[in-house]
Design a protein around this motif. Structure first.
Motif, PDB file in Angstrom:
ATOM      1  N   CYS B 119       3.630   8.306  -7.466  1.00 49.35           N
ATOM      2  CA  CYS B 119       4.873   8.719  -6.818  1.00 49.35           C
ATOM      3  C   CYS B 119       6.024   8.176  -7.654  1.00 49.35           C
ATOM      4  O   CYS B 119       5.802   7.674  -8.756  1.00 49.35           O
ATOM      5  CB  CYS B 119       4.904   8.243  -5.369  1.00 49.35           C
ATOM      6  SG  CYS B 119       4.433   6.534  -5.137  1.00 49.35           S
ATOM      7  N   SER B 120       7.231   8.256  -7.147  1.00 49.55           N
ATOM      8  CA  SER B 120       8.385   7.907  -7.976  1.00 49.55           C
ATOM      9  C   SER B 120       8.480   6.394  -8.180  1.00 49.55           C
ATOM     10  O   SER B 120       7.781   5.613  -7.536  1.00 49.55           O
ATOM     11  CB  SER B 120       9.661   8.408  -7.321  1.00 49.55           C
ATOM     12  OG  SER B 120       9.972   7.581  -6.232  1.00 49.55           O
ATOM     13  N   ILE B 121       9.362   5.998  -9.083  1.00 47.06           N
ATOM     14  CA  ILE B 121       9.558   4.578  -9.367  1.00 47.06           C
ATOM     15  C   ILE B 121      10.006   3.850  -8.108  1.00 47.06           C
ATOM     16  O   ILE B 121       9.450   2.811  -7.731  1.00 47.06           O
ATOM     17  CB  ILE B 121      10.594   4.424 -10.501  1.00 47.06           C
ATOM     18  CG1 ILE B 121      10.012   5.002 -11.795  1.00 47.06           C
ATOM     19  CG2 ILE B 121      10.977   2.973 -10.693  1.00 47.06           C
ATOM     20  CD1 ILE B 121      11.013   5.083 -12.931  1.00 47.06           C
ATOM     21  N   ALA B 122      11.004   4.429  -7.415  1.00 44.88           N
ATOM     22  CA  ALA B 122      11.511   3.774  -6.206  1.00 44.88           C
ATOM     23  C   ALA B 122      10.421   3.681  -5.141  1.00 44.88           C
ATOM     24  O   ALA B 122      10.279   2.645  -4.480  1.00 44.88           O
ATOM     25  CB  ALA B 122      12.708   4.545  -5.668  1.00 44.88           C
ATOM     26  N   GLN B 123       9.634   4.741  -4.999  1.00 48.48           N
ATOM     27  CA  GLN B 123       8.580   4.719  -3.981  1.00 48.48           C
ATOM     28  C   GLN B 123       7.519   3.678  -4.313  1.00 48.48           C
ATOM     29  O   GLN B 123       6.919   3.077  -3.426  1.00 48.48           O
ATOM     30  CB  GLN B 123       7.931   6.104  -3.853  1.00 48.48           C
ATOM     31  CG  GLN B 123       8.776   7.065  -3.052  1.00 48.48           C
ATOM     32  CD  GLN B 123       8.290   8.493  -3.170  1.00 48.48           C
ATOM     33  OE1 GLN B 123       7.729   8.883  -4.189  1.00 48.48           O
ATOM     34  NE2 GLN B 123       8.523   9.267  -2.135  1.00 48.48           N
ATOM     35  N   ASN B 124       7.292   3.460  -5.617  1.00 52.04           N
ATOM     36  CA  ASN B 124       6.350   2.420  -5.999  1.00 52.04           C
ATOM     37  C   ASN B 124       6.862   1.043  -5.623  1.00 52.04           C
ATOM     38  O   ASN B 124       6.082   0.181  -5.219  1.00 52.04           O
ATOM     39  CB  ASN B 124       6.066   2.480  -7.502  1.00 52.04           C
ATOM     40  CG  ASN B 124       4.785   3.228  -7.804  1.00 52.04           C
ATOM     41  OD1 ASN B 124       3.704   2.683  -7.654  1.00 52.04           O
ATOM     42  ND2 ASN B 124       4.917   4.481  -8.205  1.00 52.04           N
ATOM     43  N   VAL B 125       8.167   0.852  -5.776  1.00 53.13           N
ATOM     44  CA  VAL B 125       8.732  -0.462  -5.461  1.00 53.13           C
ATOM     45  C   VAL B 125       8.474  -0.805  -3.992  1.00 53.13           C
ATOM     46  O   VAL B 125       8.128  -1.939  -3.662  1.00 53.13           O
ATOM     47  CB  VAL B 125      10.241  -0.491  -5.756  1.00 53.13           C
ATOM     48  CG1 VAL B 125      10.853  -1.783  -5.242  1.00 53.13           C
ATOM     49  CG2 VAL B 125      10.491  -0.354  -7.243  1.00 53.13           C
ATOM     50  N   VAL B 126       8.609   0.183  -3.117  1.00 51.03           N
ATOM     51  CA  VAL B 126       8.500  -0.106  -1.680  1.00 51.03           C
ATOM     52  C   VAL B 126       7.110   0.224  -1.129  1.00 51.03           C
ATOM     53  O   VAL B 126       6.919   0.229   0.087  1.00 51.03           O
ATOM     54  CB  VAL B 126       9.567   0.672  -0.874  1.00 51.03           C
ATOM     55  CG1 VAL B 126      10.953   0.256  -1.319  1.00 51.03           C
ATOM     56  CG2 VAL B 126       9.389   2.174  -1.047  1.00 51.03           C
ATOM     57  N   PHE B 127       6.148   0.442  -2.020  1.00 53.67           N
ATOM     58  CA  PHE B 127       4.840   0.939  -1.575  1.00 53.67           C
ATOM     59  C   PHE B 127       4.167   0.019  -0.561  1.00 53.67           C
ATOM     60  O   PHE B 127       3.482   0.478   0.348  1.00 53.67           O
ATOM     61  CB  PHE B 127       3.910   1.133  -2.777  1.00 53.67           C
ATOM     62  CG  PHE B 127       2.745   2.029  -2.497  1.00 53.67           C
ATOM     63  CD1 PHE B 127       2.872   3.397  -2.624  1.00 53.67           C
ATOM     64  CD2 PHE B 127       1.525   1.510  -2.077  1.00 53.67           C
ATOM     65  CE1 PHE B 127       1.807   4.229  -2.350  1.00 53.67           C
ATOM     66  CE2 PHE B 127       0.458   2.344  -1.797  1.00 53.67           C
ATOM     67  CZ  PHE B 127       0.606   3.705  -1.938  1.00 53.67           C
ATOM     68  N   GLY B 128       4.370  -1.282  -0.710  1.00 49.25           N
ATOM     69  CA  GLY B 128       3.675  -2.221   0.171  1.00 49.25           C
ATOM     70  C   GLY B 128       4.320  -2.386   1.535  1.00 49.25           C
ATOM     71  O   GLY B 128       3.729  -2.976   2.438  1.00 49.25           O
ATOM     72  N   LEU B 129       5.526  -1.857   1.701  1.00 51.07           N
ATOM     73  CA  LEU B 129       6.225  -2.022   2.977  1.00 51.07           C
ATOM     74  C   LEU B 129       5.639  -1.103   4.040  1.00 51.07           C
ATOM     75  O   LEU B 129       5.001  -0.110   3.730  1.00 51.07           O
ATOM     76  CB  LEU B 129       7.713  -1.705   2.798  1.00 51.07           C
ATOM     77  CG  LEU B 129       8.491  -2.608   1.837  1.00 51.07           C
ATOM     78  CD1 LEU B 129       9.912  -2.106   1.677  1.00 51.07           C
ATOM     79  CD2 LEU B 129       8.492  -4.035   2.334  1.00 51.07           C
ATOM     80  N   GLY B 130       5.894  -1.449   5.291  1.00 51.01           N
ATOM     81  CA  GLY B 130       5.456  -0.596   6.390  1.00 51.01           C
ATOM     82  C   GLY B 130       6.256   0.701   6.406  1.00 51.01           C
ATOM     83  O   GLY B 130       7.260   0.836   5.709  1.00 51.01           O
ATOM     84  N   LYS B 131       5.796   1.663   7.209  1.00 52.58           N
ATOM     85  CA  LYS B 131       6.403   2.995   7.197  1.00 52.58           C
ATOM     86  C   LYS B 131       7.902   2.941   7.519  1.00 52.58           C
ATOM     87  O   LYS B 131       8.728   3.528   6.830  1.00 52.58           O
ATOM     88  CB  LYS B 131       5.684   3.862   8.223  1.00 52.58           C
ATOM     89  CG  LYS B 131       5.926   5.340   8.052  1.00 52.58           C
ATOM     90  CD  LYS B 131       5.048   6.116   9.015  1.00 52.58           C
ATOM     91  CE  LYS B 131       5.139   7.598   8.737  1.00 52.58           C
ATOM     92  NZ  LYS B 131       4.257   8.363   9.633  1.00 52.58           N
ATOM     93  N   LYS B 132       8.224   2.163   8.548  1.00 50.71           N
ATOM     94  CA  LYS B 132       9.610   2.099   8.985  1.00 50.71           C
ATOM     95  C   LYS B 132      10.475   1.404   7.921  1.00 50.71           C
ATOM     96  O   LYS B 132      11.553   1.880   7.561  1.00 50.71           O
ATOM     97  CB  LYS B 132       9.676   1.306  10.304  1.00 50.71           C
ATOM     98  CG  LYS B 132      10.694   1.850  11.272  1.00 50.71           C
ATOM     99  CD  LYS B 132      10.482   1.193  12.636  1.00 50.71           C
ATOM    100  CE  LYS B 132      11.815   0.889  13.281  1.00 50.71           C
ATOM    101  NZ  LYS B 132      11.666  -0.105  14.361  1.00 50.71           N
TER     102      LYS B 132
END
Ligand code: ATP
Ligand code: MG
Lengths: 276, 272
Positions: B119-132
């Motif tokens: 997925c995108s760079i930004a999405q990788n950064v937040v990948f470990g966070l919960g959905k919300k």
């Protein structure tokens, strides 16, 4: 010079692989397409004569599709469960055991499954010659195929990715939803389509456990027998003297081939999606 | 049972509420006692014991195959079949409040081989966070962790591009940012600068020092010069055993054990 000779040799070896199926396909089309007509596909089944030379084929098509869908609905969840067990919780020994068992099951001739179905499902459980019996037998036949396919699909995901996701604290469920499924779904669907094609073409095991020659249009329940394209061809081909029944056999063959080919083509189209 | 567990929970480094009752000043950040691991009947780690202070950098060095990566994986519970005792901020990791997934979020592990998600760079950064949290995360927060990982300047204009377009060194830094986005209370890094140029190396080292002011940071490296630069505590492993651990200056000037001397002799040759 030498290389050219080698090339020619390889081509000669490969030609039958190309020509034989093509010739078969052409011959089926040549014989079957003229025999097809609208009434045969969708006409009323009441036109059937006393000997069951039904001139409409939709009950057969419906029966084949019902058997196929039922088999997939039964087998797919089991295969998925087995895959998750394999990938998430099984020990090395359990994995070996599961794979060994599946490879063994893939190799057993389908007629043997038919025989087991006849003894256990038809006689012991009193399900009779029925749609449900056929679905279960076909499900057992395609299960090892589906399971091996999905285990492979998961195994092809680089372990670093799985480990990275775990290290970020993703639970098993999140790992499956957010990492495994996005990476593996084309392979999973491809496997399912191939399993459907297999269920659609398997004839011997349902011949004496699920289908009858005629007299059934739409099954009343899971416990009524059905008619199917593949067994229909078998029955009709035996009446070789009757020109009309041979024509219908060819028509059935065309429809069956068209269905299986459509499934296989979708599968290979998906395989291309996966590569990109 | 449940309430007991809660009472024994470790101080959450992120929470602003002070918890004086369970935060004695000298509680080690990490305490490993007698940790051993076998994989497929082969002993990989043998009776490893050490502890890390509650903040500061520690360097894990040792020859290839010594078991450094495996040790980090044990600390993060990616390997679970180990024997021994492992306490983080005083709490047994096997009885961690919130389970092993919560523990892994607390103990950030940056693997040796960078693995990004498609997925995108930004999405990788937040990948470990919960959905919300993924939906609500602010651009500033993403910028902050990317800066800490010394990657912001290179990716600021292309956050929505696929992460697979990054170079290996950039991918490695993205993995660091991804772990930092979870606000871990401890960092384990496996050769984080292995494929970086000297300048990015310096940037990462600077961020590591900054982070080490708040939490324990354990960093594996093959780069002796880097180990000297980062200072702190040195832990030297060889063949699945912990050979020597102590202050960086002491270790490099007066190694006690023959294995350490041998190892350092080769490193000196390497550096010419
Ligand atoms: N899953 C596994 N199963 C069996 N043996 C393993 C496994 N993972 C690692 N090992 C073995 O454990 C030993 C230590 O491996 P590890 O990756 O921890 O070394 P390392 O110190 O990180 O080396 P490097 O500096 O090259 O990264 C190696 O001998 C390796 O073969
Ligand atoms: Mg390693």
């Amino acid at each position: 010079m030498n290389e050219r000779r080698a090339k020619t040799f390889v081509i000669i070896l490969a030609l039958p692989a190309l020509l034989l199926p093509a010739a078969c396909l052409l011959y089926i089309l040549f014989k079957g397409v003229p025999a097809l007509d609208w009434a045969m596909l969708f006409g009323s089944s009441e036109a059937a004569d006393a000997f069951g030379s039904v001139t409409t084929l939709w009950p057969q098509i419906a029966g084949s599709l019902l058997l196929m869908l039922g088999a997939c609905l039964l087998a797919a969840p089991v295969a998925l469960g087995g895959t998750l067990f394999y990938a998430l919780t099984a020990s090395a020994r359990q994995r070996q055991g599961l794979l060994g068992m599946m490879h063994l099951l893939v190799g057993i001739p389908p007629i043997v499954y038919g025989l087991c179905g006849l003894i256990v499902l038809v006689h012991l459980l009193h399900w009779g010659i029925s749609l449900l019996t056929g679905m279960v037998i076909l499900a057992v036949i395609i299960l090892p195929m589906l399971l091996l396919n999905s285990v492979n699909a998961i195994a092809r995901i680089p372990s670093e990715k799985t480990e990275a996701a775990r290290a970020l604290g993703l639970s098993h469920g999140q790992l499956i939803r957010r990492v495994w499924l996005p990476a593996a779904w084309p392979a999973l669907i491809t496997g399912l389509l191939l399993g459907m094609a297999r269920a659609l073409s398997e004839t011997a095991p349902i011949l004496f456990t699920a289908t009858v020659f005629s007299g059934v249009a739409w099954p009343d329940s899971l416990f009524s027998p059905v008619t199917s394209l593949q067994t229909h061809i078998f029955y009709l081909a035996q009446e070789g003297a009757n020109a009309q029944s041979v024509d219908i056999a060819w028509a059935s063959a065309v429809i069956l081939v068209a269905l299986v080919t459509a499934l296989s083509f979708s599968a290979s189209a998906l395989r291309k999606v996966r590569m990109h | 049972m449940n309430t007991q567990k809660k009472a024994a929970s470790p101080p959450d480094m992120r929470s602003t509420v002070p918890q004086p009752a369970i935060k004695p000043e000298r509680e080690p950040g990490l305490k490993v006692s007698g940790l051993s691991l076998e994989l497929g009947d082969a002993p990989i780690l043998r009776d490893i014991s050490f502890s890390l202070p509650d903040r500061g950098i520690s360097i894990l060095i040792g020859p290839s195959g010594a078991g450094k990566s495996t040790l980090l994986r044990c600390l993060n519970l990616l390997h679970q079949s180990w024997q021994g005792d492992l306490r983080i901020m005083g709490q047994d990791v096997r009885a961690w409040t919130g389970g092993e997934d919560a523990l892994r979020r607390t103990v950030g592990l940056i693997a040796q081989k960078p693995a990004l998600f498609p997925c995108s760079i930004a999405q990788n950064v937040v990948f470990g966070l919960g959905k919300k949290a993924r939906k609500q995360v602010s651009g500033e927060r993403i910028e902050q962790v990317l800066r800490q990982a010394a990657l912001w300047d290179e990716v600021k204009g292309r956050l929505s591009e696929a992460a697979s377009t990054l170079s290996v060194g950039q991918q490695q830094r993205l993995c660091i940012a991804r772990a930092l986005a979870l606000e871990p209370a401890m960092l384990l890094l496996d050769e984080p600068t292995a494929s970086l140029d000297p300048r990015s190396k310096q940037c990462i080292e600077t961020s590591l020092r900054q982070m080490a002011e708040q939490m324990p940071v354990l960093c594996v490296t093959h780069d002796i010069e880097q180990a000297k630069r980062l200072g702190g505590q040195i832990i030297f492993m060889c063949d699945g055993r912990l050979i020597e651990s102590g202050d960086s200056d002491d270790f490099f000037t007066r190694p006690e054990r023959i294995e350490s001397r041998e190892f350092l002799r080769w490193s000196v040759c390497d550096c010419g």
